[in-house]
Design an enzyme around this catalytic site. Structure first.
Site, short mmCIF file in Angstrom:
data_model
loop_
_atom_site.label_atom_id
_atom_site.label_comp_id
_atom_site.label_asym_id
_atom_site.label_seq_id
_atom_site.Cartn_x
_atom_site.Cartn_y
_atom_site.Cartn_z
N GLU A 186 6.96 -1.68 11.38
CA GLU A 186 7.52 -1.16 12.63
C GLU A 186 8.20 0.17 12.40
OE1 GLU A 186 10.45 -3.63 14.84
OE2 GLU A 186 8.90 -3.52 16.38
N ARG A 234 -4.07 -1.89 7.94
CA ARG A 234 -3.48 -2.91 8.81
C ARG A 234 -3.47 -2.39 10.24
NH1 ARG A 234 1.15 -5.02 4.77
NH2 ARG A 234 2.18 -5.75 6.63
N LYS A 238 2.33 -4.25 22.19
CA LYS A 238 1.60 -4.00 20.96
C LYS A 238 1.46 -5.33 20.21
CE LYS A 238 5.61 -2.78 18.11
NZ LYS A 238 6.30 -1.74 17.35
N ASN A 284 12.81 -14.46 -5.90
CA ASN A 284 11.89 -15.53 -5.49
C ASN A 284 10.73 -15.71 -6.48
OD1 ASN A 284 10.78 -13.09 -4.85
ND2 ASN A 284 9.98 -13.71 -2.86
N ASP A 285 10.63 -14.82 -7.46
CA ASP A 285 9.59 -14.95 -8.50
C ASP A 285 10.13 -15.51 -9.80
OD1 ASP A 285 7.71 -13.65 -6.77
OD2 ASP A 285 8.62 -11.73 -7.32
N THR A 309 2.37 -15.36 -2.71
CA THR A 309 3.28 -14.53 -1.93
C THR A 309 3.86 -15.31 -0.76
OG1 THR A 309 3.41 -12.52 -0.57
CG2 THR A 309 1.30 -13.66 -0.59
N ASP A 339 3.00 -11.81 -7.77
CA ASP A 339 3.61 -11.64 -6.46
C ASP A 339 2.91 -10.46 -5.78
OD1 ASP A 339 5.50 -11.85 -4.36
OD2 ASP A 339 6.67 -10.24 -5.26
N LYS A 340 3.10 -10.31 -4.46
CA LYS A 340 2.48 -9.18 -3.75
C LYS A 340 3.47 -8.05 -3.51
CE LYS A 340 2.12 -8.85 0.66
NZ LYS A 340 2.60 -7.50 0.94
N THR A 341 4.49 -8.32 -2.69
CA THR A 341 5.40 -7.27 -2.26
C THR A 341 6.19 -6.72 -3.44
OG1 THR A 341 5.60 -8.39 -0.13
CG2 THR A 341 7.22 -6.70 -0.63
#
EC number: 7.6.2.1
Length: 1250
Positions: free
Chosen positions: A555, A652, A619, A896-897, A732, A454-456
């Site tokens: 944000e 980013r 933005k 979710n994993d 992900t 997974d990423k996050t």
């Protein structure tokens, strides 16, 4: 042909996959999808459809019914399902979680049943029964019973300990409490007693016990903030909002107790992001969606209290539905070991049958004619042969090692403790050690081919940090002083001049601070002012401190950066926003909020200054902003160069711009905006068109660069694992740009990588399918499979594919439900045949396409799957398991994993975050991704090597021990007489040879942990199964056979025509048994000394201690004293003392041991000299390597040379713009719970009357 084609064309070929959206939900049925069937509908189908519509006035998917405050409603007969014969239970699950397997009554029978399902255990049970039959038993019953009891007992104790731990965990969760309305009052109730239809109250920081409909809360308009870390690993808050009618009417306890709403909704499913239902109350109906549902496992945040109605409980909740099926995991070595045991059993039967035939022949030729051998039984030779067959099954039973399984379990258990005790995998910041949650998979850690991550929260910390910016073409963020001189080491900027600074931002460019404070360049201040006003962040004050709640962490990072630089967002109302500009508070009118979504990739605010000027601030991603810029933008190229530099540093990026708007222009646009806001159909599309009209001719201010901070050591870990030939795939739910950024940041992707996307490989796979179809034919199945690479040799390639393209390529897209499939009238035999053939062709096509995709993906050095659902994550893992037969590992941190973690051969959970769902379902857990390299390259490799050495040696020593009986049978008329004493046979595997091999399986290591990490290529032996396979097994078998030959024939030859010093001939059976047994014990214990790579005092003590123990026990068992006590059990009286006082026999023992071991020493020496392994080479130079300084990793990417473009990672959901513009979140905060209680209208009790 048209009919056949219609039935085959079930996939939506017209629509292109959308990279920005998560594909269909996992449990979606075809009925829920938009039906775009053929324009001409068959008449019969139309009649059937109309009949269905008339018969079912309600929606087919809303069959779950919930009645508030009425438990009896859910116990009605129509809600009962037959479980077993006439036993019925409610279809509504209770809220208790059960993960344990046994209780006090079922433990013994169930555990014994499970253990006897093991072939070896059942085999020894049958053997024990055979030994109770006097006619065929040649060994005492205790020779099998004692080891079997030991094996069953140790395994049962281990299972009991594991199950008690599960009981405790279940009890802890089920006994958590929340407040439930019972008898008109809120009372404390255990989670396990909560039922569907209950109205519950939750307070700040409470875990949500079930999936509930939000009715009201302490926040304005019944907003409720939840943290979903348990579900997806994200710590930024999401907001939920109750229906307006329940918000107004259901605040007081008495109103909640009288609430009698009725809900019709979808059946339980695993769709975390979707819910469909209707609330019927007070003669009205109100639509329900996912924004009104609080899911089990989330945590209430920033909300004093909230009330909800339980919709789904226990196993029906979405988090439990996402857990996937619990699979019993076994290692590759386990399966191999079982096949080898079966092989040994077959060899045993063949040997026994051959010896039985030999005995029948011997009886016919010799036994019947030798009067002195008559035993009083007149059995025929063939019947005697039959009895001898079972006799040899018993005598040779030690070929199947009974203690093998229990020894393996002990080794795995201790190796699990080594992982738990490893301080180098302990995360002190959160006091989180590594944890082996299973004891059966350790050696599999040394055989991993693919890692699915997974990423996050797994690769990243999910913490965004403002690092750099470009304003008016000037880059800020490097380490420099106020004179613009760059220094290698600079102190962080001191923000103490700003009373609102949070003290968390580390920024090193002092020149930017000077520019802001002096105000010489208005663009600099305008840049940070834009960050302070153009957002959908919510603000709250806690103890005088400002806290921001953002829809995405990106944000939040930008608003916090503006706050630290002196432009502080203070508050907002429906139509205004208040900002502190360098200490001066100013309030601006907000005329319109143009929220972002995944299509727009930007957001804008239109505001009016106190002076009356109207200005648009925008933005967004650079790709969409540059398309909308005014032609006269002098810093356009400089900003683009800065974006490239930021991108090369894997930051980013986000572009900022503004536009002055005339009053007349705004008035005209506002009319269109208000008209689009009230459109009933396709409102979002209408608003987007209006937004486009105003967001043009923008003036570029600059760009921001945010770092999505990786966990420490992630690039180094990925680099090490890649050198160990382990491929890493990232799966992900994030958008494509975000996933690509992280790919570069963690060095999965480099500047030399050629990236392929879904649309690229779709054409490749389509071409391959066409070629395979053209090659197919009558003889295709007989042709050898041809492996054609998809890409030319050389080159570094990576695949980035979205969930939508994944469904398209793997033919998993939802079907249009071809109308022919809806025919209700009976089909003819011909139609059935056509339909069956068509279905088979579709399945074959799908399987071939999936195999091609896996082959293509595995040619890439890295694969990133983004915007994928939990079910798709598990599907990708399963495809690689199925078509590559490779060992897989999945690592993640959220619910979710869980499905992916359970599907992979090994699942790893990242612990230490708020969410623990992944950890609960994992096999191993730790706090940081970087610990994965130590888990695999050190613990995994060591475990694999130890287990392989253990098994090879175990089979060897048992063959060497048992086959002496086989050679002896040629000299005793094949009579199933044993070559050793019964007690020696009983204790051989239990005491005399068990401890050294056990310690080798626990402590041995070919190289140190530092060298294992320094040379990752050492890991490859496990991936290739080089240390334990059928070849190694037969080598061990051959080694055992040759050793048994030496052990029998050298003593046998020494005993022929022998005379002792005292004139006695020590050539009796008992002296021979003692000599052979003594030579065997010394040989097998010295052999393990040769196999040991890592010597400790414990190893040496175990080897010599086992030999000493053997002689001590043997002299005791052969003493006259024990014979007097148990004459029938101990019959070798004086045999040891008589035999071992003869020097001749000691010389025989020494010769036997030497002949057994010297060839092994010679072969090992030649092997290490001529064909040294990687491990041998490192061992040879380990002193020099130890003296060298530590190896360091060379950076892969270089700054300022990238041509790729980064993108800002927007939140997956729309922001809070609708909430802000509606004014529903801005009203005065409702009274706290204790004020309501004091008012006398409700009584609040923390401890209810149960």
């Amino acid at each position: 042909m048209s009919t056949e084609r219609d039935s085959e064309t079930t996939f939506d070929e017209d629509s292109q996959p959308n990279d920005e959206v998560v594909p269909y939900s996992d449990d979606e049925t075809e009925d829920e999808l938009e039906d775009q069937g053929p324009a001409v509908e068959p008449e019969q189908n139309r009649a059937n459809r109309e009949a269905e519509e008339n018969r079912e006035p309600f929606r087919k998917d809303c069959t779950w019914q919930v009645k508030a405050n009425d438990r009896s409603f859910h116990e009605q007969p129509q809600f009962m399902n037959t479980k077993f014969f006439c036993i019925k239970e409610s279809k509504y699950s209770n809220n208790a979680i059960k993960t344990y397997k046994y209780n006090a009554f079922t433990f013994l029978p169930m555990n014994l049943f499970e253990q006897f399902k093991r072939a070896a255990n059942f085999y020894f049970l049958v053997l024990l029964i055979l030994q109770a039959i006097p006619q065929i038993s040649t060994l005492a019953w205790y020779t099998t019973f004692v080891p079997l009891l030991l094996v069953l007992g140790i395994t049962a104790i281990k299972d009991l300990v594991d199950d008690v731990a599960r009981h405790k965990m279940d009890k802890e969760i089920n006994n958590r409490t929340c407040e439930v309305i019972r008898d008109g009052r809120f009372k404390d109730t255990k989670w396990k007693d909560v039922q569907v239809g209950d109205v519950i109250r939750l307070k700040k920081n409470d875990f949500i016990p079930a999936d509930i409909l939000l009715l009201s809360s302490s926040e304005p308009n019944s907003l409720c903030y939840v943290e979903t870390a348990e579900l997806d690993g994200e710590t930024n808050l999401k907001f939920k909002m109750a229906l307006e009618v329940t918000d107004q009417a259901l605040q007081r306890e008495n109103a909640l107790a009288k609430f009698d709403g009725f809900i019709e909704c979808e059946e339980p499913n695993n769709r975390l992001d979707k819910f469909t239902g209707t609330l019927f109350w007070r003669n009205s109906s109100f639509p329900l969606d996912a924004d009104k549902i609080l899911l089990r496992g989330c945590v209430i945040r920033n909300t004093d209290f909230c009330h909800g109605l339980v919709i789904f409980a226990g196993a029906d909740t979405k988090i439990m539905r996402n857990s996937g099926k619990t699979r019993f995991k076994r290692t590759k070595i386990d399966y191999l070991m079982n096949y080898m045991v079966y092989t040994i059993i077959i060899v045993l039967i063949l040997l026994s049958a051959g010896l039985a035939i030999g005995h029948a022949y011997w009886e016919a030729q010799v036994g019947n004619y030798s009067w002195y051998l008559y035993d009083g039984e007149d059995y025929s030779p063939s019947y005697r042969g039959f009895l001898t067959f079972w006799g040899y099954i018993i005598v040779l039973n030690t070929m199947v090692p009974i203690s093998l399984y229990v020894s393996v379990e002990v080794i795995r258990l201790m190796q699990s403790y080594f992982i738990n005790w490893d301080l180098q995998m302990y995360y002190s910041e959160k006091d989180t050690p590594a944890k082996a949650r299973t004891t059966t998979l350790n050696e599999q850690l040394g055989q991993i081919h693919y890692i699915f991550s997974d990423k996050t929260g797994t690769l990243t910390q999910n913490i965004m940090t403002f690092k750099k910016c470009c304003i008016n073409g000037q880059i800020y963020g490097d380490d420099r002083d106020t004179s613009q001189h760059i220094h290698s080491k600079m102190e962080p900027v001191d923000f103490s001049w700003n009373t609102y600074a949070d003290g968390k931002l580390e920024f090193y460019d002092h020149y930017l601070i000077e520019q802001i404070q002096m105000g010489k360049e208005p663009e600099v201040r305008q840049f940070f002012f834009l960050l302070a006003v153009c957002h959908t962040v919510m603000v709250e004050r806690v103890d005088g401190q400002i806290n921001y709640q953002a829809a995405s962490p990106d944000e939040g990072a930008l608003v916090n950066a503006a706050r630290n630089f002196g432009f502080v967002f203070l508050s907002r109302t429906q139509n205004t926003i208040t900002v502190s500009e360098m200490g001066t508070e100013r309030t601006y009118s907000v005329l319109a909020l143009l929220d972002f979504n995944s299509d727009r990739k930007r957001m804008s605010v239109i505001g009016r200054t106190p002076e009356g000027n109207i200005r648009l601030y925008c933005k967004g991603a650079d790709t969409v902003i540059y398309e909308r810029l005014h032609q006269m933008n002098p810093t356009r190229q400089e900003t683009q160069d800065a974006l490239d530099i930021f991108a090369s540093e894997t930051l980013r990026t986000l572009c900022l711009c503004y536009k002055e708007i005339e009053e007349k222009e705004f008035a005209e646009w506002n009319k269109k905006f208000m008209a689009a806001s009230v459109v009933t159909t396709n409102r979002d599309e209408a608003l987007d068109r209006v937004y486009e009209e105003i967001e043009k001719d923008l003036i570029l201010l600059g760009a921001t660069a945010i770092e999505d901070r990786l966990q420490d050591g992630v690039p180094e870990t990925i680099s090490k694992l890649a050198k160990a030939d382990i491929k890493i795939w990232v799966l992900t739910g994030d958008k494509k740009e975000t996933a690509e950024n992280i790919g570069f940041a963690c060095e999965l992707l480099t500047e030399d990588t050629t990236i392929c996307y879904g649309e690229d490989i779709n054409s490749l796979l389509h071409t391959r399918m066409e070629n395979q179809r053209n090659r197919g034919g009558v003889y295709a199945k007989f042709a050898p499979p041809v492996h054609e690479p998809f890409f030319p040799a050389g080159g570094n390639r990576a695949l980035i594919i979205t969930g939508s393209w994944l469904n398209e390529i793997l033919l998993e897209k939802k079907t249009k439900r071809s109308k022919i499939l809806k025919l209700k009238f009976p089909k003819t035999e011909e139609e059935r045949r056509i339909r069956t053939q068509s279905k088979r062709r579709l399945e074959a096509k799908k399987e071939q396409q999936q195999k091609n995709f896996v082959d293509l993906a595995c040619e890439c050095s890295a694969v990133i799957c983004c915007r994928v659902t939990p079910k798709q994550k598990a599907m990708v893992v399963d495809l690689v398991k199925r078509y590559k037969k490779a060992i897989t590992l999945a690592i993640g941190d959220g619910a979710n994993d869980v499905n992916m973690i359970k599907t992979a051969h090994i699942g790893v959970g990242i612990s230490g975050q708020e969410g623990m769902q992944a950890v609960m379902s994992s096999d191993f857990s730790f706090a940081q991704f970087r610990y994965l390299q130590r888990l695999l390259l050190v613990h995994g490799r060591w475990s694999y090597i130890r287990m392989c050495k253990f098994l090879r040696y175990f089979f060897y020593k048992n063959f060497a021990f048992t086959l002496v009986h086989f050679w002896y049978s040629f000299f005793n008329g094949y009579s199933a007489q044993t070559a050793y004493e019964d007690w020696f046979i009983t204790l051989y595997n239990v005491l005399y040879s068990s401890l050294p091999v056990l310690l080798m399986g626990l402590l041995d290591q070919d190289v140190s942990d530092k060298l294992s990490l320094r040379f990752p290529r050492l890991y490859m032996v496990g991936q290739r199964d080089l240390l334990f396979n059928y070849k190694k097994f037969f080598v061990s078998l051959l080694h055992g056979v040759l050793t048994s030959l030496v052990l029998f024939f050298i003593p046998f030859g020494a005993f022929l025509q022998t005379m002792g010093q005292d004139g006695e001939a020590p050539s009796d059976y008992q002296s021979f048994a003692v000599t052979a047994a003594s030579a065997l014990i010394i040989t097998v214990n010295f052999q393990i000394g040769l196999d040991t790579s890592y010597w400790t005092f414990v190893n040496a003590f175990s080897i010599f201690g086992s030999i000493a123990l053997y002689f001590g026990i043997m002299f005791d068992f052969h003493s006259a004293g024990i014979h007097v006590l148990f004459p029938s059990a101990f019959q070798f009286t004086g045999a040891a003392s008589n035999a071992l006082r003869q020097p001749y026999l000691w010389l025989t023992i020494i010769l036997t041991v030497a002949v057994s071991l010297l060839p092994v020493v010679a072969i090992r020496f030649l092997s290490m000299t001529i064909w040294p392994s990687e491990s041998d080479k490192i061992q040879k130079h380990r002193k020099r390597l130890k003296a060298e300084e530590q190896w360091t990793r060379r950076p892969v990417f270089r700054r300022g040379v990238s041509s790729r473009r980064s993108a800002y990672a927007f939140s997956h959901q729309r922001g809070y713009a609708d909430l802000i513009s509606s004014g529903r979140s801005i009203h005065k905060k409702r009274s706290a719970l204790d004020v309501i209680v004091a008012d006398g209208t409700a009584e609040y009790r923390r401890t209810g009357d149960s």
